[in-house]
Motif scaffolding. Structure first.
Motif, PDB file in Angstrom:
ATOM      1  N   GLY A   1       0.788  -1.224   0.000  1.00  0.00           N
ATOM      2  CA  GLY A   1       0.000   0.000   0.000  1.00  0.00           C
ATOM      3  C   GLY A   1       0.818   1.270   0.000  1.00  0.00           C
ATOM      4  N   ALA A   2       0.301   2.302   0.659  1.00  0.00           N
ATOM      5  CA  ALA A   2       0.963   3.613   0.651  1.00  0.00           C
ATOM      6  C   ALA A   2       0.630   4.333   1.951  1.00  0.00           C
ATOM      7  CB  ALA A   2       0.483   4.441  -0.550  1.00  0.00           C
ATOM      8  N   VAL A   3       1.530   5.228   2.370  1.00  0.00           N
ATOM      9  CA  VAL A   3       1.295   5.970   3.609  1.00  0.00           C
ATOM     10  C   VAL A   3       1.626   7.444   3.373  1.00  0.00           C
ATOM     11  CG1 VAL A   3       3.557   5.225   4.503  1.00  0.00           C
ATOM     12  CG2 VAL A   3       1.864   6.160   6.071  1.00  0.00           C
ATOM     13  N   HIS A   4       0.697   8.305   3.811  1.00  0.00           N
ATOM     14  CA  HIS A   4       0.854   9.757   3.655  1.00  0.00           C
ATOM     15  C   HIS A   4       1.462  10.302   4.946  1.00  0.00           C
ATOM     16  CE1 HIS A   4      -1.194  13.946   3.167  1.00  0.00           C
ATOM     17  NE2 HIS A   4      -0.078  13.911   2.503  1.00  0.00           N
ATOM     18  N   VAL A   5       2.623  10.903   4.824  1.00  0.00           N
ATOM     19  CA  VAL A   5       3.357  11.400   5.991  1.00  0.00           C
ATOM     20  C   VAL A   5       3.503  12.917   5.863  1.00  0.00           C
ATOM     21  CG1 VAL A   5       5.518  11.249   7.298  1.00  0.00           C
ATOM     22  CG2 VAL A   5       4.643   9.230   6.097  1.00  0.00           C
ATOM     23  N   THR A   6       3.047  13.634   6.894  1.00  0.00           N
ATOM     24  CA  THR A   6       3.193  15.091   6.898  1.00  0.00           C
ATOM     25  C   THR A   6       3.876  15.523   8.191  1.00  0.00           C
ATOM     26  OG1 THR A   6       1.031  15.400   7.919  1.00  0.00           O
ATOM     27  CG2 THR A   6       1.100  15.425   5.513  1.00  0.00           C
TER      28      THR A   6
ATOM     29  N   ALA B   1     -10.889  15.750  -4.303  1.00  0.00           N
ATOM     30  CA  ALA B   1     -10.963  14.640  -3.341  1.00  0.00           C
ATOM     31  C   ALA B   1     -10.007  14.882  -2.168  1.00  0.00           C
ATOM     32  CB  ALA B   1     -10.595  13.320  -4.025  1.00  0.00           C
ATOM     33  N   ALA B   2     -10.390  14.403  -0.990  1.00  0.00           N
ATOM     34  CA  ALA B   2      -9.483  14.418   0.163  1.00  0.00           C
ATOM     35  C   ALA B   2      -8.392  13.371  -0.071  1.00  0.00           C
ATOM     36  CB  ALA B   2     -10.256  14.106   1.433  1.00  0.00           C
ATOM     37  N   MET B   3      -7.226  13.578   0.567  1.00  0.00           N
ATOM     38  CA  MET B   3      -6.083  12.694   0.311  1.00  0.00           C
ATOM     39  C   MET B   3      -6.402  11.200   0.513  1.00  0.00           C
ATOM     40  SD  MET B   3      -3.034  12.333  -0.765  1.00  0.00           S
ATOM     41  CE  MET B   3      -1.992  13.763  -0.676  1.00  0.00           C
ATOM     42  N   PRO B   4      -7.054  10.780   1.602  1.00  0.00           N
ATOM     43  CA  PRO B   4      -7.298   9.331   1.752  1.00  0.00           C
ATOM     44  C   PRO B   4      -8.173   8.762   0.626  1.00  0.00           C
ATOM     45  CG  PRO B   4      -7.636  10.484   3.835  1.00  0.00           C
ATOM     46  CD  PRO B   4      -7.488  11.544   2.777  1.00  0.00           C
ATOM     47  N   ASP B   5      -9.158   9.561   0.161  1.00  0.00           N
ATOM     48  CA  ASP B   5     -10.014   9.096  -0.939  1.00  0.00           C
ATOM     49  C   ASP B   5      -9.227   9.034  -2.249  1.00  0.00           C
ATOM     50  OD1 ASP B   5     -12.127   8.978   0.829  1.00  0.00           O
ATOM     51  OD2 ASP B   5     -12.788  11.028   0.392  1.00  0.00           O
ATOM     52  N   ALA B   6      -8.375  10.034  -2.469  1.00  0.00           N
ATOM     53  CA  ALA B   6      -7.549  10.032  -3.679  1.00  0.00           C
ATOM     54  C   ALA B   6      -6.581   8.843  -3.654  1.00  0.00           C
ATOM     55  CB  ALA B   6      -6.779  11.350  -3.790  1.00  0.00           C
ATOM     56  N   MET B   7      -6.033   8.533  -2.482  1.00  0.00           N
ATOM     57  CA  MET B   7      -5.118   7.387  -2.359  1.00  0.00           C
ATOM     58  C   MET B   7      -5.840   6.073  -2.646  1.00  0.00           C
ATOM     59  SD  MET B   7      -3.077   8.609   1.077  1.00  0.00           S
ATOM     60  CE  MET B   7      -2.228   7.069   1.440  1.00  0.00           C
ATOM     61  N   ARG B   8      -7.082   5.968  -2.178  1.00  0.00           N
ATOM     62  CA  ARG B   8      -7.848   4.728  -2.400  1.00  0.00           C
ATOM     63  C   ARG B   8      -8.135   4.546  -3.890  1.00  0.00           C
ATOM     64  NH1 ARG B   8     -11.523   0.902  -0.436  1.00  0.00           N
ATOM     65  NH2 ARG B   8     -13.583   1.137  -1.357  1.00  0.00           N
ATOM     66  N   ARG B   9      -8.480   5.651  -4.563  1.00  0.00           N
ATOM     67  CA  ARG B   9      -8.762   5.574  -5.997  1.00  0.00           C
ATOM     68  C   ARG B   9      -7.478   5.227  -6.771  1.00  0.00           C
ATOM     69  NH1 ARG B   9     -13.079   6.515  -8.885  1.00  0.00           N
ATOM     70  NH2 ARG B   9     -12.747   7.026 -11.058  1.00  0.00           N
ATOM     71  N   ALA B  10      -6.360   5.854  -6.373  1.00  0.00           N
ATOM     72  CA  ALA B  10      -5.078   5.564  -7.024  1.00  0.00           C
ATOM     73  C   ALA B  10      -4.666   4.107  -6.792  1.00  0.00           C
ATOM     74  CB  ALA B  10      -4.008   6.505  -6.469  1.00  0.00           C
ATOM     75  N   SER B  11      -4.918   3.592  -5.586  1.00  0.00           N
ATOM     76  CA  SER B  11      -4.588   2.184  -5.282  1.00  0.00           C
ATOM     77  C   SER B  11      -5.419   1.242  -6.134  1.00  0.00           C
ATOM     78  CB  SER B  11      -4.862   1.867  -3.814  1.00  0.00           C
ATOM     79  OG  SER B  11      -4.113   2.682  -2.983  1.00  0.00           O
ATOM     80  N   ALA B  12      -6.686   1.595  -6.316  1.00  0.00           N
ATOM     81  CA  ALA B  12      -7.563   0.752  -7.141  1.00  0.00           C
ATOM     82  C   ALA B  12      -7.054   0.722  -8.582  1.00  0.00           C
ATOM     83  CB  ALA B  12      -8.995   1.297  -7.101  1.00  0.00           C
ATOM     84  N   ALA B  13      -6.673   1.892  -9.098  1.00  0.00           N
ATOM     85  CA  ALA B  13      -6.179   1.957 -10.477  1.00  0.00           C
ATOM     86  C   ALA B  13      -4.896   1.141 -10.624  1.00  0.00           C
ATOM     87  CB  ALA B  13      -5.941   3.412 -10.873  1.00  0.00           C
ATOM     88  N   ALA B  14      -3.986   1.275  -9.648  1.00  0.00           N
ATOM     89  CA  ALA B  14      -2.728   0.522  -9.716  1.00  0.00           C
ATOM     90  C   ALA B  14      -2.997  -0.981  -9.604  1.00  0.00           C
ATOM     91  CB  ALA B  14      -1.788   0.979  -8.609  1.00  0.00           C
TER      92      ALA B  14
END
Ligand code: ATP
Length: 298
Positions: A216-221, A258-271
């Motif tokens: 998966g992926a993790v967003h770090v700020t 889109a909020a970041m978690p939603d954008a990440m979920r969509r990007a994960s689905a595409a990948a």
């Protein structure tokens, strides 16, 4: 007005298959030969356009047949190619040998990509009229820096995929809003062995989205708890350009609000959809396929 502008490389991938990789000085017979439009820039642009974004590609090809075929492939994916420059040198090529079992060798000849050492007026205009700029490191570093600085001054969201990995200046990181490294890239840029620690260090300069392949992926700020989004469990047959599909689709989702978690979920689905098919840019899914996949996964 494009939602997303991609400033990056366009190559023709020249792919031969062999039983094994040849030894030094050896000539062996190949199996199949394919020519596939590639380069991280073109791959991200095609993935973003197939996912429904309004996308412009800013790059350079040669005035040759390979260049015309790359432009045609971008256009047929729905990418605006009006900011593609024509260089006085051949189109970039990647010479890829894939042995049975998956071992490979790759020689990249930058060609026209290497002529982009400063921001062309058409590219500066494309950036100024976009919501989001996607950059990678397959163009000369000065043009990447110039594009990021230009975008930053205009308030255009800038997302950098730091591949192929190399050390990055604080100036460049400061002009980037979101850095999307994989584990190898994060550790090399931050100079530490642990990818999470590397992401935390890099997050002092800009937001970081660390991709972890099938984990998966993790967003770090700098100022919030990390947000992890798992990958979808699928059977991968070819992970080439999974990262480019991920970033292209992420950019389209963020540009659409889109909020970041939603954008990440969509990007994960595409990948996840792209790794289930052989190929690179040609395996990026359409918006309808991503919607259907997410509907089934909900
Ligand atoms: P590449 O260099 O192959 O383009 P990358 O190294 O830049 O990829 P990865 O971290 O491998 O990027 O993958 C990006 C994202 O793609 C991951 O965060 C994940 O969501 C998805 N992904 C990658 N591999 C798989 C897999 N085997 N199964 C499901 N999803 C995957």
């Amino acid at each position: 007005m494009a939602d997303v502008v991609v400033l990056g490389s366009a190559n023709m991938d020249l792919v031969v298959t062999t039983d094994r990789l040849p030894g030094r000085g050896e000539t062996i017979a190949g199996g199949t030969f394919r020519q596939v439009p590639g380069g991280k820039g073109a791959n991200q642009a095609i993935a973003a356009a197939r996912a429904g974004g309004t996308v412009r590609f800013a790059g350079a090809v040669g005035d040759d047949d390979l260049g015309r075929r790359i432009v045609a492939a971008l256009a047929s994916a729905g990418v605006d190619t009006t900011a593609v420059g024509r260089a006085g040198v051949p189109t970039g090529t990647a010479h890829i040998t894939v042995a049975a079992g998956g071992d490979n060798t790759i020689v990249v000849v930058p060609g026209a990509n290497g002529t982009l050492t400063d921001l062309l007026p058409a590219h500066a205009y494309a950036i100024a009229t976009a919501d989001t700029l996607l950059l990678q490191l397959e163009l000369p570093l000065p043009v990447v820096q110039a594009a990021a600085t230009h975008a930053h001054a205009l308030g255009v969201r800038t997302i950098l995929t730091p591949a192929p990995a190399r050390p990055l200046s604080d100036d460049l990181l400061a002009a980037v809003d979101l850095l999307v490294p994989n584990e190898h890239e994060a550790t090399l840029i931050a100079g530490v062995d642990d990818p999470y620690r590397a992401a935390q260090l890099l997050a002092k300069h800009c937001d970081v989205l660390l991709t972890l392949g099938e984990r998966g992926a993790v967003h770090v700020t700098a100022d919030a708890e990390p947000v992890a989004v798992p990958a979808f469990p699928v059977t991968a047959v070819d992970t080439t350009a999974a990262g480019d599909t991920f970033v292209g689709v992420l950019a389209v989702a963020l540009a659409a609000g889109a909020a970041m978690p939603d954008a990440m979920r969509r990007a994960s689905a595409a990948a996840a959809l792209s790794v289930q098919q052989p190929g690179a840019s040609d395996s990026a899914p359409t918006a309808a396929r991503i919607d259907a996949f997410l509907g089934g996964a909900a």
